[in-house]
Design a protein around this motif. Structure first.
Motif, PDB file in Angstrom:
ATOM      1  N   THR A 270     -56.597  -0.483  -2.742  1.00  0.00           N
ATOM      2  CA  THR A 270     -55.272  -0.339  -2.149  1.00  0.00           C
ATOM      3  C   THR A 270     -54.841   1.127  -2.202  1.00  0.00           C
ATOM      4  O   THR A 270     -55.418   1.944  -2.922  1.00  0.00           O
ATOM      5  CB  THR A 270     -54.238  -1.200  -2.893  1.00  0.00           C
ATOM      6  OG1 THR A 270     -54.199  -0.794  -4.270  1.00  0.00           O
ATOM      7  CG2 THR A 270     -54.602  -2.674  -2.814  1.00  0.00           C
ATOM      8  N   VAL A 271     -53.826   1.449  -1.428  1.00  0.00           N
ATOM      9  CA  VAL A 271     -53.216   2.780  -1.468  1.00  0.00           C
ATOM     10  C   VAL A 271     -51.769   2.615  -1.909  1.00  0.00           C
ATOM     11  O   VAL A 271     -51.023   1.789  -1.352  1.00  0.00           O
ATOM     12  CB  VAL A 271     -53.277   3.480  -0.094  1.00  0.00           C
ATOM     13  CG1 VAL A 271     -52.537   4.811  -0.128  1.00  0.00           C
ATOM     14  CG2 VAL A 271     -54.730   3.706   0.319  1.00  0.00           C
ATOM     15  N   LEU A 272     -51.383   3.367  -2.939  1.00  0.00           N
ATOM     16  CA  LEU A 272     -50.002   3.378  -3.413  1.00  0.00           C
ATOM     17  C   LEU A 272     -49.258   4.505  -2.700  1.00  0.00           C
ATOM     18  O   LEU A 272     -49.760   5.633  -2.612  1.00  0.00           O
ATOM     19  CB  LEU A 272     -49.935   3.603  -4.923  1.00  0.00           C
ATOM     20  CG  LEU A 272     -50.693   2.626  -5.818  1.00  0.00           C
ATOM     21  CD1 LEU A 272     -50.488   2.993  -7.285  1.00  0.00           C
ATOM     22  CD2 LEU A 272     -50.254   1.196  -5.563  1.00  0.00           C
ATOM     23  N   ILE A 273     -48.065   4.198  -2.218  1.00  0.00           N
ATOM     24  CA  ILE A 273     -47.278   5.170  -1.457  1.00  0.00           C
ATOM     25  C   ILE A 273     -45.873   5.228  -2.043  1.00  0.00           C
ATOM     26  O   ILE A 273     -45.195   4.210  -2.170  1.00  0.00           O
ATOM     27  CB  ILE A 273     -47.194   4.785   0.031  1.00  0.00           C
ATOM     28  CG1 ILE A 273     -48.603   4.617   0.628  1.00  0.00           C
ATOM     29  CG2 ILE A 273     -46.417   5.833   0.811  1.00  0.00           C
ATOM     30  CD1 ILE A 273     -48.605   3.975   2.001  1.00  0.00           C
ATOM     31  N   GLY A 274     -45.438   6.390  -2.431  1.00  0.00           N
ATOM     32  CA  GLY A 274     -44.080   6.596  -2.922  1.00  0.00           C
ATOM     33  C   GLY A 274     -43.557   7.888  -2.305  1.00  0.00           C
ATOM     34  O   GLY A 274     -44.222   8.481  -1.453  1.00  0.00           O
ATOM     35  N   SER A 275     -42.449   8.365  -2.766  1.00  0.00           N
ATOM     36  CA  SER A 275     -41.616   7.772  -3.798  1.00  0.00           C
ATOM     37  C   SER A 275     -40.167   7.995  -3.412  1.00  0.00           C
ATOM     38  O   SER A 275     -39.846   8.811  -2.550  1.00  0.00           O
ATOM     39  CB  SER A 275     -41.907   8.402  -5.162  1.00  0.00           C
ATOM     40  OG  SER A 275     -41.484   9.746  -5.182  1.00  0.00           O
ATOM     41  N   ALA A 298     -44.947   9.287   4.688  1.00  0.00           N
ATOM     42  CA  ALA A 298     -46.358   9.127   4.336  1.00  0.00           C
ATOM     43  C   ALA A 298     -47.260   9.255   5.549  1.00  0.00           C
ATOM     44  O   ALA A 298     -48.353   9.835   5.473  1.00  0.00           O
ATOM     45  CB  ALA A 298     -46.572   7.774   3.658  1.00  0.00           C
ATOM     46  N   THR A 299     -46.825   8.729   6.693  1.00  0.00           N
ATOM     47  CA  THR A 299     -47.653   8.833   7.901  1.00  0.00           C
ATOM     48  C   THR A 299     -47.710  10.267   8.417  1.00  0.00           C
ATOM     49  O   THR A 299     -48.668  10.646   9.095  1.00  0.00           O
ATOM     50  CB  THR A 299     -47.130   7.909   9.007  1.00  0.00           C
ATOM     51  OG1 THR A 299     -45.769   8.238   9.307  1.00  0.00           O
ATOM     52  CG2 THR A 299     -47.204   6.452   8.580  1.00  0.00           C
ATOM     53  N   ARG A 300     -46.714  11.058   8.091  1.00  0.00           N
ATOM     54  CA  ARG A 300     -46.783  12.482   8.457  1.00  0.00           C
ATOM     55  C   ARG A 300     -47.876  13.189   7.661  1.00  0.00           C
ATOM     56  O   ARG A 300     -48.562  14.063   8.167  1.00  0.00           O
ATOM     57  CB  ARG A 300     -45.426  13.145   8.206  1.00  0.00           C
ATOM     58  CG  ARG A 300     -45.383  14.610   8.654  1.00  0.00           C
ATOM     59  CD  ARG A 300     -44.068  15.262   8.281  1.00  0.00           C
ATOM     60  NE  ARG A 300     -44.044  16.667   8.697  1.00  0.00           N
ATOM     61  CZ  ARG A 300     -43.416  17.628   8.052  1.00  0.00           C
ATOM     62  NH1 ARG A 300     -42.746  17.354   6.932  1.00  0.00           N
ATOM     63  NH2 ARG A 300     -43.447  18.873   8.490  1.00  0.00           N
ATOM     64  N   LEU A 301     -48.044  12.775   6.386  1.00  0.00           N
ATOM     65  CA  LEU A 301     -49.044  13.406   5.527  1.00  0.00           C
ATOM     66  C   LEU A 301     -50.450  12.879   5.825  1.00  0.00           C
ATOM     67  O   LEU A 301     -51.414  13.652   5.909  1.00  0.00           O
ATOM     68  CB  LEU A 301     -48.680  13.155   4.062  1.00  0.00           C
ATOM     69  CG  LEU A 301     -49.418  13.961   3.010  1.00  0.00           C
ATOM     70  CD1 LEU A 301     -49.180  15.449   3.180  1.00  0.00           C
ATOM     71  CD2 LEU A 301     -48.972  13.524   1.607  1.00  0.00           C
ATOM     72  N   PHE A 302     -50.561  11.557   5.963  1.00  0.00           N
ATOM     73  CA  PHE A 302     -51.838  10.916   6.282  1.00  0.00           C
ATOM     74  C   PHE A 302     -51.637  10.054   7.525  1.00  0.00           C
ATOM     75  O   PHE A 302     -51.214   8.882   7.420  1.00  0.00           O
ATOM     76  CB  PHE A 302     -52.320  10.042   5.116  1.00  0.00           C
ATOM     77  CG  PHE A 302     -52.898  10.809   3.962  1.00  0.00           C
ATOM     78  CD1 PHE A 302     -54.193  11.297   4.011  1.00  0.00           C
ATOM     79  CD2 PHE A 302     -52.143  11.036   2.816  1.00  0.00           C
ATOM     80  CE1 PHE A 302     -54.734  12.001   2.940  1.00  0.00           C
ATOM     81  CE2 PHE A 302     -52.666  11.738   1.748  1.00  0.00           C
ATOM     82  CZ  PHE A 302     -53.969  12.233   1.808  1.00  0.00           C
ATOM     83  N   PRO A 303     -51.904  10.568   8.703  1.00  0.00           N
ATOM     84  CA  PRO A 303     -51.614   9.822   9.941  1.00  0.00           C
ATOM     85  C   PRO A 303     -52.279   8.454  10.029  1.00  0.00           C
ATOM     86  O   PRO A 303     -51.727   7.540  10.664  1.00  0.00           O
ATOM     87  CB  PRO A 303     -52.150  10.770  11.022  1.00  0.00           C
ATOM     88  CG  PRO A 303     -52.032  12.129  10.427  1.00  0.00           C
ATOM     89  CD  PRO A 303     -52.352  11.947   8.973  1.00  0.00           C
ATOM     90  N   PHE A 304     -53.440   8.250   9.390  1.00  0.00           N
ATOM     91  CA  PHE A 304     -54.112   6.950   9.484  1.00  0.00           C
ATOM     92  C   PHE A 304     -53.267   5.822   8.901  1.00  0.00           C
ATOM     93  O   PHE A 304     -53.465   4.648   9.241  1.00  0.00           O
ATOM     94  CB  PHE A 304     -55.482   6.998   8.800  1.00  0.00           C
ATOM     95  CG  PHE A 304     -55.460   6.926   7.302  1.00  0.00           C
ATOM     96  CD1 PHE A 304     -55.413   5.705   6.639  1.00  0.00           C
ATOM     97  CD2 PHE A 304     -55.496   8.089   6.539  1.00  0.00           C
ATOM     98  CE1 PHE A 304     -55.388   5.632   5.253  1.00  0.00           C
ATOM     99  CE2 PHE A 304     -55.468   8.030   5.149  1.00  0.00           C
ATOM    100  CZ  PHE A 304     -55.418   6.802   4.510  1.00  0.00           C
ATOM    101  N   LEU A 305     -52.297   6.157   8.029  1.00  0.00           N
ATOM    102  CA  LEU A 305     -51.469   5.126   7.419  1.00  0.00           C
ATOM    103  C   LEU A 305     -50.567   4.425   8.431  1.00  0.00           C
ATOM    104  O   LEU A 305     -50.088   3.308   8.173  1.00  0.00           O
ATOM    105  CB  LEU A 305     -50.615   5.728   6.296  1.00  0.00           C
ATOM    106  CG  LEU A 305     -51.367   6.140   5.036  1.00  0.00           C
ATOM    107  CD1 LEU A 305     -50.445   6.905   4.088  1.00  0.00           C
ATOM    108  CD2 LEU A 305     -51.955   4.919   4.322  1.00  0.00           C
ATOM    109  N   ALA A 306     -50.324   5.055   9.578  1.00  0.00           N
ATOM    110  CA  ALA A 306     -49.472   4.429  10.586  1.00  0.00           C
ATOM    111  C   ALA A 306     -50.054   3.107  11.076  1.00  0.00           C
ATOM    112  O   ALA A 306     -49.314   2.207  11.508  1.00  0.00           O
ATOM    113  CB  ALA A 306     -49.273   5.380  11.762  1.00  0.00           C
TER     114      ALA A 306
END
Length: 385
Positions: A270-275, A298-306
């Motif tokens: 899993t990926v934890l996303i905060g905060s 978070a999607t700005r930092l890692f676009p694949f998370l979108a």
């Protein structure tokens, strides 16, 4: 010496372990259970990267080293069926977008002067460490000493070790004090009184309320935070990665909602996303806004998370001290009462050295670092109220 530890979170478990290892008879009292609140609603950070020069940074440096030995001992000592602490010396990467590189570099330089390893990354080095980062990231600093544990499992492991050394765990609520003259001589629970030579208040965000029940005053307040958890996936985040806004959010005294981006993978995939941080008392209402902000950043930092599905989200309460330092040591007004609270989001990382400072205060054991800046009687804590 018989010592009651109130709270079975990471700080209570670490304190119980340090006291038991120093020879005390320990009774841990928690109204819910082991790691049932804050310590199961966090990311398990063991960070030096977010600490500027000062007392907390010195404590974090010592604790960071201590965790490497402690996690190995706990994993080697675990009983049948007990999971590992999942300690990972993964390192951290702190990044800045355009306009933030100069401040990021200056902060890292101040940390190097106190012995924190902080390595500036050129663009190609940054992409080698984290190939899925957004191309908009302009600058990165690598902190090789940042680490992580699974917070609930690590807390359980510390308390399990303390119990093997003779510590007792009781599930009960503290409803009042036992006194011997002015001295605190134990606590009262619905099941009856528990007497002791000393009581250590490790009640996390509820430490202020517990202190009041026992006749003391300790200004610890809840600060709510939210975390998102994705479904398992092939690993695409290889360090603890966060943007430079996280450092300013940690040090802010603003009660309003503040969000910053922290992203990391877990051994489970899993990926934890905060905060987020906001002071709303103990309310669990109105969490959509922080969750939406966290996801967007978070999607700005890692676009694949979108395009990633969320498994769940959760909120928890961190113990916030107005002067941003934990309170560790003897109460100034109630003899026999000690505190270890106010670590906010750093409780997991600072747990081993906090436990040692508690053993120093209660039993006279060797202190791992100067205890003076963390005393509950310090002017900066009482004046910040």
């Amino acid at each position: 010496m018989r010592v009651i530890v109130i709270g079975a979170g990471a700080i209570g478990a670490a304190s119980a372990l340090a006291l038991a290892e120093a020879g005390a008879e320990v009774v841990v009292v928690d109204r819910t259970g082991v790691a049932a609140e804050t310590s199961s609603r966090c990311e398990g950070n063991i960070l030096v990267s977010d600490k500027g020069p000062g007392a907390e940074a010195e404590l974090a440096i010592v604790a960071n080293r201590a965790w490497r030995d402690l996690s190995a001992r706990l994993d080697a000592d675990r009983g049948p069926g007990q999971p590992a602490t999942e300690f990972e010396a993964k390192g951290g990467v702190v990044v800045a977008f355009d306009g933030g590189a100069e401040a990021l570099d200056a902060f890292a330089e101040s940390q190097r002067r106190i012995g924190i390893r902080a390595d500036a990354l050129e663009a190609d080095e940054l992409r080698t460490l984290e190939p899925h980062l957004s191309p908009a990231v302009a600058r990165g600093i690598h902190y090789p000493d940042d680490a992580q544990v699974q917070p609930s499992l690590a807390t359980q492991a510390m308390l399990a070790r303390a119990r093997r050394l003779g510590a007792e765990l009781r599930i009960a609520e503290v409803i009042g004090p036992v006194r011997s003259g002015r001295r605190l001589a134990g606590i009262v629970t619905p099941e009856g009184a528990i007497t002791a030579d000393a009581v250590v208040n490790c009640a996390g965000p509820w430490a202020g309320e517990v202190a009041a029940l026992l006749g003391a005053r300790l200004d610890i307040r809840p600060r709510r935070g939210a975390i998102l958890v994705t479904t398992p996936m092939p690993q695409r985040v290889f360090h603890k990665v966060y943007d430079a806004d996280y450092v300013s959010a940690v040090g802010s005294s603003n009660a309003a909602l503040q969000t910053s981006t922290v992203v990391e993978s877990t051994p489970a995939g899993t990926v934890l996303i905060g905060s987020s941080r906001e002071r709303v008392g103990f309310s669990r209402e109105g969490t959509l806004a922080p969750i939406a902000e966290i996801a967007g950043k978070a999607t700005r930092l890692f676009p694949f998370l979108a395009d990633t599905m969320l498994l769940r989200s959760y909120v928890g309460f961190r113990p916030y001290a107005p002067d941003h330092l934990p309170a560790i040591g003897a109460d100034g007004d109630v003899p026999g009462l000690f505190h270890a609270a106010g670590h906010e989001g750093a409780g997991i990382g600072l747990a081993p050295t906090t436990g040692e400072l508690v053993a120093h205060a209660v039993l006279g054991a060797v202190a791992p670092t100067d205890p003076e800046p963390f005393l509950p009687t310090r002017a900066s804590l009482t004046e910040a109220a």
